[in-house]
Scaffold this motif. Structure first.
Motif: not given
Length: 88
Positions: A18-24, A45-56, A61-68
């Motif tokens: 469930a953790y891996f499914a929710l994370s993905l 500009g470079n859309k892929d770089a923008f998306v990668e920065r946003g994902l980093h 983020s705290f939201r990502r840690k809430l999945i724990l």
């Protein structure tokens, strides 16, 4: 005793799946929102770089840690039920 250990092991495996499914799923939703935002604003500009920065930023983020909570909440509920049944 072995029955309880087997039950806890199965619960741990289900929680991990469930953790891996929710994370993905959560990461893909964030990626989609970033790409949609880029397209709506008509940025250049470079859309892929923008998306990668946003994902980093999202990865830290705290939201990502809430999945724990997938791991914590069921164990707290089991402990609370055991306490309530035995001591109240």
């Amino acid at each position: 005793m072995f029955g309880a250990m087997r039950l806890f092991l199965i619960l741990l495996v289900i929680q991990t799946i469930a953790y891996f499914a929710l994370s993905l799923y959560s990461r893909s939703v964030r990626r989609q929102k970033l790409e949609t935002w880029w397209d709506e604003k008509g940025k250049s500009g470079n859309k892929d770089a923008f998306v990668e920065r946003g994902l980093h930023v999202y990865d830290n983020s705290f939201r990502r840690k809430l999945i724990l909570g997938v791991y914590v909440v069921p164990w707290v509920a089991i402990g609370a039920l055991i306490y309530i049944v035995n001591y109240m």
